[in-house]
Write an enzyme that holds these catalytic residues in place. Structure first.
Site, PDB file in Angstrom:
ATOM      1  N   TYR A   1     -14.008  18.384 -16.310  1.00 35.78           N
ATOM      2  CA  TYR A   1     -14.493  17.009 -16.238  1.00 35.78           C
ATOM      3  C   TYR A   1     -15.618  16.949 -15.200  1.00 35.78           C
ATOM      4  O   TYR A   1     -15.407  17.268 -14.034  1.00 35.78           O
ATOM      5  CB  TYR A   1     -13.344  16.061 -15.875  1.00 35.78           C
ATOM      6  CG  TYR A   1     -13.858  14.685 -15.543  1.00 35.78           C
ATOM      7  CD1 TYR A   1     -14.616  13.973 -16.477  1.00 35.78           C
ATOM      8  CD2 TYR A   1     -13.623  14.108 -14.310  1.00 35.78           C
ATOM      9  CE1 TYR A   1     -15.133  12.727 -16.161  1.00 35.78           C
ATOM     10  CE2 TYR A   1     -14.126  12.857 -13.999  1.00 35.78           C
ATOM     11  CZ  TYR A   1     -14.884  12.178 -14.932  1.00 35.78           C
ATOM     12  OH  TYR A   1     -15.401  10.949 -14.622  1.00 35.78           O
TER      13      TYR A   1
ATOM     14  N   ARG B   1       0.814  -1.217   0.000  1.00 37.73           N
ATOM     15  CA  ARG B   1       0.000   0.000   0.000  1.00 37.73           C
ATOM     16  C   ARG B   1       0.856   1.280   0.000  1.00 37.73           C
ATOM     17  O   ARG B   1       0.399   2.350  -0.388  1.00 37.73           O
ATOM     18  CB  ARG B   1      -0.988  -0.023   1.187  1.00 37.73           C
ATOM     19  CG  ARG B   1      -1.912   1.176   1.233  1.00 37.73           C
ATOM     20  CD  ARG B   1      -3.233   0.923   1.961  1.00 37.73           C
ATOM     21  NE  ARG B   1      -3.126   0.118   3.153  1.00 37.73           N
ATOM     22  CZ  ARG B   1      -2.672   0.534   4.331  1.00 37.73           C
ATOM     23  NH1 ARG B   1      -2.259   1.775   4.466  1.00 37.73           N
ATOM     24  NH2 ARG B   1      -2.624  -0.286   5.355  1.00 37.73           N
TER      25      ARG B   1
ATOM     26  N   LYS C   1      -6.619   7.280 -19.751  1.00 36.54           N
ATOM     27  CA  LYS C   1      -6.833   7.796 -21.106  1.00 36.54           C
ATOM     28  C   LYS C   1      -5.591   7.563 -21.979  1.00 36.54           C
ATOM     29  O   LYS C   1      -5.228   6.429 -22.201  1.00 36.54           O
ATOM     30  CB  LYS C   1      -7.244   9.265 -21.034  1.00 36.54           C
ATOM     31  CG  LYS C   1      -8.263   9.581 -19.921  1.00 36.54           C
ATOM     32  CD  LYS C   1      -9.571   8.819 -20.057  1.00 36.54           C
ATOM     33  CE  LYS C   1     -10.547   9.227 -18.947  1.00 36.54           C
ATOM     34  NZ  LYS C   1     -11.722   8.381 -18.881  1.00 36.54           N
TER      35      LYS C   1
HETATM   36  N1  PLP Z   1      -9.964  14.237 -15.689  1.00 35.27           N
HETATM   37  C1  PLP Z   1     -10.453  14.194 -16.946  1.00 35.27           C
HETATM   38  C2  PLP Z   1     -10.167  15.339 -17.879  1.00 35.27           C
HETATM   39  C3  PLP Z   1     -11.221  13.107 -17.368  1.00 35.27           C
HETATM   40  O1  PLP Z   1     -11.703  13.086 -18.624  1.00 35.27           O
HETATM   41  C4  PLP Z   1     -11.476  12.050 -16.442  1.00 35.27           C
HETATM   42  C5  PLP Z   1     -12.305  10.892 -16.839  1.00 35.27           C
HETATM   43  O2  PLP Z   1     -12.962  10.883 -17.883  1.00 35.27           O
HETATM   44  C6  PLP Z   1     -10.957  12.140 -15.153  1.00 35.27           C
HETATM   45  C7  PLP Z   1     -10.189  13.243 -14.805  1.00 35.27           C
HETATM   46  C8  PLP Z   1     -11.201  11.049 -14.139  1.00 35.27           C
HETATM   47  O3  PLP Z   1     -10.413   9.938 -14.466  1.00 35.27           O
HETATM   48  P1  PLP Z   1     -10.776   8.420 -14.065  1.00 35.27           P
HETATM   49  O4  PLP Z   1     -11.983   8.031 -14.848  1.00 35.27           O
HETATM   50  O5  PLP Z   1      -9.535   7.675 -14.429  1.00 35.27           O
HETATM   51  O6  PLP Z   1     -11.044   8.404 -12.600  1.00 35.27           O
END
Ligand code: PLP
Length: 390
Positions: free
Chosen positions: A111, A59, A209
């Site tokens: 987001y 962890r 992503k």
């Molecule tokens: N930041 C952006 C710009 C995103 O597009 C996303 C998810 O789509 C996130 C943060 C959150 O990431 P996760 O889905 O890996 O938790």
């Protein structure tokens, strides 16, 4: 003569660094890719010392995380990085440095998962939150001036309407007011923008992503510009809160990173071709893509993005939400699904997945451009628009 692994050679270009991601090897056999170290615990010697003080229990750290973290620190030009179980876990860790009563400033368009979580979190934790118009430094300046601020959050390009924020100017506003500045750079990747070069204190990515690139790993990473109490709070939160990534996932992330440079270059080329084509399509009201000279953030994008303008774009369909949904349903190459950054192109009607109070236009379709042939992508979207927009 012994070889120096690519990761230890400071002068190498990121493309070289990435294709060797995972050097130096973890085993003694000369493996060309890193080994997976699945151990949850690490043995001590007769003097009760660990072999490596970084590793005592999974962890708090494991070699496969460290490989990815070291690579990201290097690519971002930062001081140190921490891998988390998701982008949300990474982003939310940054807010652990706040104290009760603190004021944070976030963009109105960002987001949606993070914006919605922040609205709930700030209410419960007695923090205050204000929003500025994404991409508008004047709006950011007046929002920060209105009350003492602890943290300014930037997301550029903004998901999903692609506003571009001038990172250096946002940092000036934040630091001028004694606040920290953090950037969600998921849509850019460190190959396109290095926010630390423009002065941010923390840069965060959803590694789910582009960094992974294959739509098969959830992960997130935070890189800091320098050591600080705030950074220590983030590090301690990861170990204490336990929102950690799996070992295999970390290994897969490193594997994905090996091809980031070529994946992204192809996807950005496709995105530029598609944006150029769509701006002349009568079924499209607007193309939101920072690479177009008509985009309001184009000049800033030219100054802070390299090699391309990312591989995400959105379109406003001429019509209503139903028309936009029909387009998404009529594509054959683009897959109607959420998320972004994989090798396959995705199309999504954002208003269908965000909360009803979302600022996203009802006729907006978000496109995550993959590495297919540009002409197949153009033909696919053109036929979907033809049959769906009346
Ligand atoms: N930041 C952006 C710009 C995103 O597009 C996303 C998810 O789509 C996130 C943060 C959150 O990431 P996760 O889905 O890996 O938790």
């Amino acid at each position: 003569m012994s070889r120096t692994p690519a990761n230890y050679t400071p002068s190498f270009d990121p493309a070289t660094l990435l294709s060797h991601a995972g050097d130096p090897i973890l085993d003694d056999l000369g493996s060309i890719v890193p080994a997976i170290s699945p151990a949850t615990t690490f043995v001590r010697d007769a003097n009760y010392n660990l072999k490596d003080s970084q590793y005592s229990y999974l962890r708090s750290g494991t070699p496969n995380w460290r490989t990815f973290e070291t690579l990201m620190t290097r690519l971002e030009g930062g001081f140190d990085s921490r891998l988390f179980a998701s982008g949300m876990a990474a982003a939310s860790s940054v807010f652990q440095g706040l104290l009760p009563g603190d004021h944070i400033v976030i963009p109105h368009v960002m987001y949606h998962g993070l914006r919605d979580w922040l609205r709930d979190f700030t209410e419960r934790w007695r923090l205050t939150i204000s929003e500025y118009k994404a991409g508008d430094i004047g709006s950011l300046r007046s929002t920060v001036a209105a009350r003492p601020t602890a943290l300014v959050w930037v997301e550029t390009p903004a998901n999903p309407s692609m506003e571009i924020t001038d990172i250096a100017a946002a940092v000036d506003v934040a630091h001028g007011a004694g606040a920290m500045c953090a950037a969600d750079s998921t849509l850019s990747t460190p190959l396109v923008t290095r926010p630390i070069d423009f002065g941010v204190d923390f840069v965060m990515h959803s590694a789910t992503k582009y960094l992974n690139g294959h739509s098969d790993v959830l992960g997130g990473i935070v890189t800091c510009a320098r050591d600080s109490d705030w950074w220590n709070a983030i590090v301690e939160h990861r170990t204490g809160g336990g929102a950690v990534a799996g070992t295999f996932e970390a290994w897969l992330l490193v594997r994905g990173m090996r091809t980031l440079d070529v994946r992204l270059a192809r996807a950005m080329e496709n995105a530029a071709a598609l944006a150029d084509h769509l701006q002349h399509d009568d079924a499209v009201e607007a193309v939101l893509y920072p690479g177009l000279p008509s985009h309001p953030g184009h000049d800033v994008a030219c100054a802070q993005m390299r090699g391309g303008f990312g591989a995400m774009l959105s379109i406003l369909v001429r019509g209503d939400a139903d028309a936009a949904r029909r387009v998404a349903g009529a594509t054959r190459v683009f897959m109607p699904a959420t998320s972004l950054g994989g090798v396959e192109s995705l199309i999504e009607h954002r208003a269908s997945v965000e909360r009803p109070d979302s600022p996203v236009p009802k006729n907006l379709l978000r496109l995550s451009i993959g590495i297919e042939s540009a002409s197949d992508l153009i033909d696919d979207l053109t036929q979907a628009l033809r049959q769906s927009v009346r």
